[in-house]
Design a protein around this motif. Structure first.
Motif, PDB file in Angstrom:
ATOM      1  N   PRO A  51      94.706  53.361  31.348  1.00 26.33           N
ATOM      2  CA  PRO A  51      94.675  51.905  31.168  1.00 26.33           C
ATOM      3  C   PRO A  51      93.368  51.431  30.526  1.00 26.33           C
ATOM      4  N   GLY A  52      93.472  50.347  29.784  1.00 27.89           N
ATOM      5  CA  GLY A  52      92.333  49.858  29.021  1.00 27.89           C
ATOM      6  C   GLY A  52      91.092  49.602  29.852  1.00 27.89           C
ATOM      7  N   GLY A  53      91.248  49.016  31.031  1.00 33.46           N
ATOM      8  CA  GLY A  53      90.089  48.730  31.864  1.00 33.46           C
ATOM      9  C   GLY A  53      89.341  49.976  32.281  1.00 33.46           C
ATOM     10  N   ALA A  54      90.074  51.040  32.583  1.00 31.62           N
ATOM     11  CA  ALA A  54      89.445  52.293  32.986  1.00 31.62           C
ATOM     12  C   ALA A  54      88.684  52.933  31.830  1.00 31.62           C
ATOM     13  N   VAL A  55      89.255  52.843  30.627  1.00 27.60           N
ATOM     14  CA  VAL A  55      88.582  53.399  29.449  1.00 27.60           C
ATOM     15  C   VAL A  55      87.286  52.649  29.175  1.00 27.60           C
ATOM     16  N   THR A  56      87.348  51.329  29.238  1.00 28.20           N
ATOM     17  CA  THR A  56      86.161  50.511  28.971  1.00 28.20           C
ATOM     18  C   THR A  56      85.052  50.809  29.981  1.00 28.20           C
ATOM     19  N   ALA A  57      85.424  50.951  31.254  1.00 33.78           N
ATOM     20  CA  ALA A  57      84.435  51.237  32.288  1.00 33.78           C
ATOM     21  C   ALA A  57      83.793  52.601  32.081  1.00 33.78           C
ATOM     22  N   ALA A  77      85.072  51.416  23.197  1.00 36.74           N
ATOM     23  CA  ALA A  77      86.318  51.716  23.900  1.00 36.74           C
ATOM     24  C   ALA A  77      87.547  51.412  23.048  1.00 36.74           C
ATOM     25  N   GLY A  78      88.531  52.290  23.166  1.00 29.02           N
ATOM     26  CA  GLY A  78      89.826  52.101  22.517  1.00 29.02           C
ATOM     27  C   GLY A  78      90.836  53.023  23.173  1.00 29.02           C
ATOM     28  N   GLN A  79      91.973  53.172  22.549  1.00 23.76           N
ATOM     29  CA  GLN A  79      93.006  54.085  23.044  1.00 23.76           C
ATOM     30  C   GLN A  79      93.801  54.614  21.855  1.00 23.76           C
ATOM     31  N   GLU A  80      94.379  55.796  22.032  1.00 22.59           N
ATOM     32  CA  GLU A  80      95.410  56.312  21.129  1.00 22.59           C
ATOM     33  C   GLU A  80      96.734  56.140  21.877  1.00 22.59           C
ATOM     34  N   ILE A  81      97.480  55.110  21.521  1.00 17.18           N
ATOM     35  CA  ILE A  81      98.632  54.688  22.314  1.00 17.18           C
ATOM     36  C   ILE A  81      99.922  55.232  21.700  1.00 17.18           C
ATOM     37  N   LEU A  91      99.765  45.328  25.823  1.00 18.61           N
ATOM     38  CA  LEU A  91      98.703  44.625  25.105  1.00 18.61           C
ATOM     39  C   LEU A  91      98.422  43.271  25.760  1.00 18.61           C
ATOM     40  N   ARG A  92      99.455  42.634  26.222  1.00 17.55           N
ATOM     41  CA  ARG A  92      99.283  41.327  26.869  1.00 17.55           C
ATOM     42  C   ARG A  92      98.566  41.435  28.210  1.00 17.55           C
ATOM     43  N   THR A  93      98.826  42.516  28.947  1.00 17.85           N
ATOM     44  CA  THR A  93      98.226  42.662  30.273  1.00 17.85           C
ATOM     45  C   THR A  93      96.858  43.336  30.228  1.00 17.85           C
ATOM     46  N   GLY A  94      96.527  43.988  29.110  1.00 21.22           N
ATOM     47  CA  GLY A  94      95.255  44.701  29.005  1.00 21.22           C
ATOM     48  C   GLY A  94      95.337  46.169  29.352  1.00 21.22           C
ATOM     49  N   ASP A  95      96.521  46.643  29.744  1.00 21.44           N
ATOM     50  CA  ASP A  95      96.672  48.090  29.949  1.00 21.44           C
ATOM     51  C   ASP A  95      96.543  48.830  28.623  1.00 21.44           C
ATOM     52  N   ALA A  96      96.978  48.203  27.550  1.00 15.84           N
ATOM     53  CA  ALA A  96      96.736  48.688  26.193  1.00 15.84           C
ATOM     54  C   ALA A  96      95.709  47.773  25.551  1.00 15.84           C
ATOM     55  N   ILE A  97      94.775  48.353  24.798  1.00 17.32           N
ATOM     56  CA  ILE A  97      93.690  47.558  24.221  1.00 17.32           C
ATOM     57  C   ILE A  97      93.507  47.875  22.745  1.00 17.32           C
ATOM     58  N   GLY A  98      92.968  46.893  22.032  1.00 16.67           N
ATOM     59  CA  GLY A  98      92.571  47.111  20.650  1.00 16.67           C
ATOM     60  C   GLY A  98      91.283  47.915  20.584  1.00 16.67           C
ATOM     61  N   LEU A  99      90.976  48.425  19.421  1.00 16.99           N
ATOM     62  CA  LEU A  99      89.771  49.222  19.218  1.00 16.99           C
ATOM     63  C   LEU A  99      88.545  48.312  19.268  1.00 16.99           C
TER      64      LEU A  99
END
Length: 253
Positions: A51-57, A77-81, A91-99
């Motif tokens: 999830p995006g929050g975990a990656v950012t942290a 922080a980003g993700q390969e989704i 994307l709306r909830t923040g589990d997926a995030i932009g680069l």
């Protein structure tokens, strides 16, 4: 230099397992002339969920470690989704995030197929204000055999990113050839390492840009480096009008 696709964070996907290994990978990036990377761990690919929050942290924590050790590298922080049915909702909830919290979002297909719902999903994602970036299209069997499929995505506003190994001879000959066709026909907009470790999948972005300059000229290299900078800054990137690849590259896989 900026590398927009890396698996540098420890212990969360098929990148480095430990922080010590991640630090060595960061040192390899710095030695290659890279000063900023985007950490893009796999998300929803069937093996890993990050999830995006975990990656950012984790990126924030790892930056502190690199600073303490004097490693001159900054991690964003980003993700390969992996494309999936709840992509837009995540994307709306923040589990997926932009680069780097930008409008740009990585989309990964499997190495074989492009799902039938992909075109509609891309449209919905773009209507939400995001710009999808298809990662390593040179590895996808559908795109290789039917490059018009990729052309239509790009024509409709998607971007793509090829892997630096394709320019340094470390991928298969046929994959290298297809990646060059994408360059020739303005069907790709970024080059990145997709680095996972310090062995077979390390950083070689400097060598890739040198090869790009040799074959296509310094202005082309400047365009790709500028695009990486503009992505990180959440600014519009340079995208030449795409051209169709007339020849079908059948039998590459």
């Amino acid at each position: 230099m900026i590398d927009i696709h890396t698996h540098i964070l420890p212990g969360i996907d098929d990148g480095p397992e430990t922080e010590e290994e991640a630090v060595k990978l960061a040192e390899a990036a710095a030695a290659n002339g890279i000063r900023t990377v985007i950490a893009t761990p796999h998300h929803r690919n069937g093996a890993f969920t990050n999830p995006g929050g975990a990656v950012t942290a984790l990126a924030h924590s790892f930056n502190k470690t690199l600073e303490q050790l004097g490693v001159p590298l900054h991690v964003l922080a980003g993700q390969e989704i992996r494309i999936h049915g709840e992509f837009l909702e995540e994307l709306r909830t923040g589990d997926a995030i932009g680069l780097n919290e930008s409008r740009y979002v990585f989309v990964e297909f499997s190495s074989v197929e492009v799902p039938a719902y992909a075109r509609h999903l891309f449209y919905d994602v773009q209507m939400e204000g995001y710009v999808p970036i298809i990662v390593h299209p040179e590895r996808n069997k559908t795109f290789v055999e039917r490059p018009d499929e990729l052309y239509r995505f790009v024509k409709n506003g998607a971007l793509t990113q090829i892997t630096s190994h394709c320019l340094t001879g470390r991928a298969s000959k046929k994959t290298n050839q297809f990646a060059k066709r994408l360059l020739e026909h303005h069907l790709t907009h970024f080059i990145a390492s997709d680095a996972h470790n310090t062995r077979a999948r390390s950083f070689n972005l400097r060598e890739a840009y040198a090869a790009l300059t040799d074959e296509f000229g310094a202005s082309y290299t400047n365009l790709f480096q500028t695009n990486a900078t503009r992505l990180v800054e959440n600014k519009p990137v340079v995208a030449e009008p795409p051209e169709r690849i007339r020849k079908k590259f059948l039998g590459l896989f």
